[in-house]
Design a protein around this motif. Structure first.
Motif, PDB file in Angstrom:
ATOM      1  N   GLY A 192      65.199  19.826   4.346  1.00  0.00           N
ATOM      2  CA  GLY A 192      64.615  20.578   3.231  1.00  0.00           C
ATOM      3  C   GLY A 192      63.178  20.144   2.951  1.00  0.00           C
ATOM      4  O   GLY A 192      62.301  20.970   2.700  1.00  0.00           O
ATOM      5  N   ALA A 193      62.937  18.824   2.994  1.00  0.00           N
ATOM      6  CA  ALA A 193      61.576  18.321   2.759  1.00  0.00           C
ATOM      7  C   ALA A 193      60.628  18.781   3.863  1.00  0.00           C
ATOM      8  O   ALA A 193      59.485  19.170   3.587  1.00  0.00           O
ATOM      9  CB  ALA A 193      61.592  16.798   2.683  1.00  0.00           C
ATOM     10  N   ILE A 194      61.099  18.749   5.099  1.00  0.00           N
ATOM     11  CA  ILE A 194      60.260  19.217   6.222  1.00  0.00           C
ATOM     12  C   ILE A 194      59.956  20.699   6.074  1.00  0.00           C
ATOM     13  O   ILE A 194      58.825  21.141   6.290  1.00  0.00           O
ATOM     14  CB  ILE A 194      60.954  18.918   7.569  1.00  0.00           C
ATOM     15  N   LYS A 195      60.957  21.469   5.667  1.00  0.00           N
ATOM     16  CA  LYS A 195      60.775  22.917   5.508  1.00  0.00           C
ATOM     17  C   LYS A 195      59.732  23.219   4.424  1.00  0.00           C
ATOM     18  O   LYS A 195      58.845  24.048   4.616  1.00  0.00           O
ATOM     19  CB  LYS A 195      62.112  23.561   5.147  1.00  0.00           C
ATOM     20  N   THR A 196      59.822  22.539   3.263  1.00  0.00           N
ATOM     21  CA  THR A 196      58.847  22.794   2.201  1.00  0.00           C
ATOM     22  C   THR A 196      57.445  22.357   2.621  1.00  0.00           C
ATOM     23  O   THR A 196      56.461  23.010   2.275  1.00  0.00           O
ATOM     24  CB  THR A 196      59.253  22.073   0.903  1.00  0.00           C
ATOM     25  N   GLU A 197      57.350  21.256   3.366  1.00  0.00           N
ATOM     26  CA  GLU A 197      56.039  20.791   3.846  1.00  0.00           C
ATOM     27  C   GLU A 197      55.410  21.814   4.790  1.00  0.00           C
ATOM     28  O   GLU A 197      54.219  22.124   4.684  1.00  0.00           O
ATOM     29  CB  GLU A 197      56.193  19.443   4.545  1.00  0.00           C
ATOM     30  N   VAL A 198      56.206  22.350   5.698  1.00  0.00           N
ATOM     31  CA  VAL A 198      55.692  23.359   6.641  1.00  0.00           C
ATOM     32  C   VAL A 198      55.280  24.614   5.894  1.00  0.00           C
ATOM     33  O   VAL A 198      54.213  25.192   6.161  1.00  0.00           O
ATOM     34  CB  VAL A 198      56.754  23.662   7.724  1.00  0.00           C
ATOM     35  N   GLU A 199      56.084  25.061   4.929  1.00  0.00           N
ATOM     36  CA  GLU A 199      55.737  26.249   4.154  1.00  0.00           C
ATOM     37  C   GLU A 199      54.455  26.023   3.368  1.00  0.00           C
ATOM     38  O   GLU A 199      53.614  26.926   3.256  1.00  0.00           O
ATOM     39  CB  GLU A 199      56.884  26.620   3.215  1.00  0.00           C
ATOM     40  N   ARG A 200      54.287  24.830   2.809  1.00  0.00           N
ATOM     41  CA  ARG A 200      53.071  24.528   2.057  1.00  0.00           C
ATOM     42  C   ARG A 200      51.849  24.521   2.969  1.00  0.00           C
ATOM     43  O   ARG A 200      50.792  25.035   2.624  1.00  0.00           O
ATOM     44  CB  ARG A 200      53.221  23.187   1.338  1.00  0.00           C
TER      45      ARG A 200
END
Length: 128
Positions: free
Chosen positions: A44-52
């Motif tokens: 989840g943290a990786i996904k939000t970082e990529v989206e950001r």
């Protein structure tokens, strides 16, 4: 995602019970649950970082395009400055061309008529 049914889960639980035994099975299930939770949180943290990052790249690209358009406008204005309007006093009266060209033939404009008022209430219809 994995398409695992109830019977498959029951089979895995039965094999785990036979392999680990009734004393170690609750501890193993708790440990597996903790590891799965950690993995989900990290994904989840990786996904939000990529989206950001994708959003930041998009904003940078828009700002870059706006700067390019602004520079292009400035360059066009410096190459072709706006022409000054002729004044009648400095250059004399303006001269009209000797030959006038007739306007292009066009279809006649449609005749517009005013709409007739319509009665919205029954008592208005009797008054007219």
């Amino acid at each position: 995602m994995f398409d695992i049914g109830f019977t498959e889960l029951l089979l895995v639980g039965l094999v785990a019970l036979l392999v680990l035994g009734p004393e170690r099975l609750p501890v193993a299930a708790r440990t597996a649950g903790l590891w799965i939770g950690r993995i989900k949180r990290s994904f989840g943290a990786i996904k939000t970082e990529v989206e950001r990052e994708i959003g930041a790249d998009e904003i940078r690209r828009q700002l870059h395009n706006e700067r390019i358009l602004e520079l292009e406008r400035e360059m066009n204005q410096s190459v072709m400055p706006p022409s000054p309007k002729p004044s009648g006093t400095a250059a004399g009266p303006s001269v009209q061309p000797a030959v006038e060209t007739p306007p292009p033939p066009s279809a006649p404009a449609p005749v517009q008529t005013e709409p007739q008022p319509t009665a919205t209430r029954p008592d208005q219809a009797r008054e007219s």
